[in-house]
Design a protein around this motif. Structure first.
Motif, PDB file in Angstrom:
ATOM      1  N   ARG A   1      97.263  34.623 -85.422  1.00 12.00           N
ATOM      2  CA  ARG A   1      97.208  36.126 -85.099  1.00 12.00           C
ATOM      3  C   ARG A   1      98.457  36.465 -86.107  1.00 12.00           C
ATOM      4  NH1 ARG A   1      96.452  37.853 -79.257  1.00 12.00           N
ATOM      5  NH2 ARG A   1      96.994  39.734 -80.292  1.00 12.00           N
ATOM      6  N   PRO A   2      98.121  36.702 -87.265  1.00 11.27           N
ATOM      7  CA  PRO A   2      99.119  37.430 -88.200  1.00 11.27           C
ATOM      8  C   PRO A   2      99.109  38.608 -88.204  1.00 11.27           C
ATOM      9  CG  PRO A   2      97.154  36.400 -89.350  1.00 11.27           C
ATOM     10  CD  PRO A   2      97.071  36.016 -88.078  1.00 11.27           C
ATOM     11  N   ALA A   3     100.439  39.189 -88.417  1.00  6.49           N
ATOM     12  CA  ALA A   3     100.549  40.837 -88.273  1.00  6.49           C
ATOM     13  C   ALA A   3     100.054  41.628 -89.327  1.00  6.49           C
ATOM     14  CB  ALA A   3     101.845  41.323 -87.488  1.00  6.49           C
ATOM     15  N   CYS A   4      99.134  41.441 -89.885  1.00  8.24           N
ATOM     16  CA  CYS A   4      98.490  42.076 -91.188  1.00  8.24           C
ATOM     17  C   CYS A   4      98.843  43.467 -91.495  1.00  8.24           C
ATOM     18  CB  CYS A   4      97.129  41.628 -91.543  1.00  8.24           C
ATOM     19  SG  CYS A   4      96.885  39.890 -91.475  1.00  8.24           S
ATOM     20  N   ALA A   5      98.828  44.335 -90.457  1.00 12.92           N
ATOM     21  CA  ALA A   5      99.247  45.696 -90.416  1.00 12.92           C
ATOM     22  C   ALA A   5     100.656  46.211 -90.969  1.00 12.92           C
ATOM     23  CB  ALA A   5      98.975  46.491 -89.062  1.00 12.92           C
ATOM     24  N   LEU A   6     101.596  45.004 -90.638  1.00 14.05           N
ATOM     25  CA  LEU A   6     103.004  45.445 -91.099  1.00 14.05           C
ATOM     26  C   LEU A   6     103.484  44.638 -92.284  1.00 14.05           C
ATOM     27  CD1 LEU A   6     104.463  44.355 -87.331  1.00 14.05           C
ATOM     28  CD2 LEU A   6     103.810  46.929 -88.418  1.00 14.05           C
ATOM     29  N   CYS A   7     102.402  43.996 -92.901  1.00 14.66           N
ATOM     30  CA  CYS A   7     102.686  43.197 -94.398  1.00 14.66           C
ATOM     31  C   CYS A   7     102.758  43.927 -95.521  1.00 14.66           C
ATOM     32  CB  CYS A   7     101.578  42.307 -93.987  1.00 14.66           C
ATOM     33  SG  CYS A   7     101.855  40.829 -95.570  1.00 14.66           S
ATOM     34  N   PRO A   8     103.967  43.730 -96.325  1.00 13.97           N
ATOM     35  CA  PRO A   8     103.758  44.281 -97.410  1.00 13.97           C
ATOM     36  C   PRO A   8     102.708  43.982 -98.345  1.00 13.97           C
ATOM     37  CG  PRO A   8     105.587  42.698 -97.502  1.00 13.97           C
ATOM     38  CD  PRO A   8     104.866  42.867 -95.966  1.00 13.97           C
ATOM     39  N   PHE A   9     102.100  42.965 -98.270  1.00 14.32           N
ATOM     40  CA  PHE A   9     101.043  42.427 -99.189  1.00 14.32           C
ATOM     41  C   PHE A   9      99.634  43.009 -98.795  1.00 14.32           C
ATOM     42  CE2 PHE A   9     103.620  38.544-100.437  1.00 14.32           C
ATOM     43  CZ  PHE A   9     104.388  39.250-101.375  1.00 14.32           C
TER      44      PHE A   9
END
Length: 361
Positions: free
Chosen positions: A205-213
């Motif tokens: 469950r990575p927090a992709c919405a918060l990722c700079p990439f």
DNA sequence: TATTCGTGGCC
DNA sequence: TGGCCAAGAAT
């Protein structure tokens, strides 16, 4: 508008790190660096060795304890190795502690107590491999070394949707890291990649919405970042069995031994045990006790190591005289001073339930 | 390249 | 609850 000296991904990550970096006992934050503070190479090296295959939360108290006991690398070099092993007890992978001591001695004796400031110089020291040499060179000495640990492997494999499994894909991933690593702030970049992997680009469950990439991540574009990194299937764990013998004298002392320096739990303290074999009947009887006595079965302890599961049948007895051909008798109320690995603490607790409580049972 | 090396937390 | 994972190195 000035041209950024970094690739855009690098600049985005450093900006993220400036706002969201973790505060860690061995770390000098960007703000403190701006005030002129520098990371202490001894602190960085010590933390990096402890962090090998070990979580930040597990390392924190050990790091603070080691700094308290041995404030400088010269202090650590001068310490008795038994004290270092006892202080390391519970952290696991005990070859790290033996190599930590060797490395401190080498730095003290061959480098006048000053750590080498290049990746190559660091790589030549005991217990320092590809990852740790790059990490210390970058974080402590501002060298643009390509730092790749498990976090970075996860971030890179997702960012570029690398389908080839680890560890075979490692060289290709290292090349990607090298291309992103900046000449300026390489230490912050390395720590940022690892913080990103630890807090945002997590295994589940990575927090992709918060990722700079998140605008560039190919795994996210494919809608399944969790499937990266691919890994080769691991083989199943065999079961080994053995017996452990807890003897307590009338004076309240327990019989202990020192394991040989090489191999599993090398150099650590143990209660006498049989060999640990794959045979189903190995260890269920007190046939190989350290001396004849009225051995009582206290129970079975299970402990899972990296590559096998151990089922240890624990026997106990009380003795009037302190017989010992090899080993020593040590007060049950002072077991914390011994280099006892967790599996041995489990065995002793099985025989003496209050051994590690305040009154020692 | 593959195996051997600990431990605890997490879901 | 059991498999997975964590700032890997040595051989």
């Amino acid at each position: 508008m000035p041209i950024s000296p970094y690739p855009s991904l690098t600049a985005a990550l450093l900006a993220w790190y400036d706002r969201h970096h973790r505060d860690l006992p061995w770390r000098v934050s960007p703000l403190r660096q701006a005030r002129g503070e520098r990371a202490d190479p001894y602190h960085i090296w010590l933390s990096e060795v402890m962090l090998q295959q070990t979580t930040v939360q597990a390392v924190k108290p050990y790091f603070l304890k080691f700094l308290s006991l041995w404030p400088t690398v010269k202090d650590l070099a001068a310490a008795p190795v038994e004290d270092v092993m006892a202080a390391w007890a519970g952290l696991g992978y005990y070859a790290r502690a033996r190599n930590l001591k060797k490395c401190a001695e080498a730095v003290a004796a061959e480098h006048a107590g000053i750590f080498p400031d290049t990746e190559e110089g660091l790589r030549a020291l005991p217990g320092i491999g590809d990852y740790t040499s790059a990490a210390v060179a970058a974080i402590a000495f501002d060298r643009p070394a390509a730092v790749m640990d498990g976090n970075v492997e996860r971030v890179i494999s997702r960012l570029y949707a690398i389908s080839d499994p680890l560890p075979g894909s490692k060289p290709a991933m290292k090349a990607k890291v090298r291309a992103l690593t900046p000449e300026e702030r390489p230490g912050d970049f390395a720590q940022a990649m690892m913080d990103l992997g630890a807090t945002i680009c997590t295994p589940k469950r990575p927090a992709c919405a918060l990722c700079p990439f998140n605008g560039d991540c190919l795994a996210l574009k494919e809608h399944d970042p969790e499937r990266f990194p691919e890994k080769v299937a691991k083989k199943e764990k065999p079961v080994r069995q053995g017996a452990a013998f807890v003897a307590v004298s009338q004076e309240g002392r327990i019989l202990l031994r020192r394991r040989i320096d090489s191999g599993l739990l090398g150099g650590m303290t143990e209660v006498p045990t049989t060999a640990w074999t794959a045979r189903a009947d190995g260890g269920s009887t007190p046939d190989h006790a350290p001396f004849d006595a009225d051995w009582q079965m206290a129970g079975v302890v299970t402990h899972v190591f990296t590559h096998f599961e151990l089922r240890l049948t624990v026997f106990r007895t009380r003795t009037e005289t302190e017989i010992a051909t090899n080993g020593w008798w040590h007060a049950v109320t002072d077991l914390d001073s011994q280099a006892l690995p967790t599996v041995m603490k489990k065995a002793i607790t099985q025989a003496i339930p209050l051994a590690f409580t305040r009154d020692g049972g």
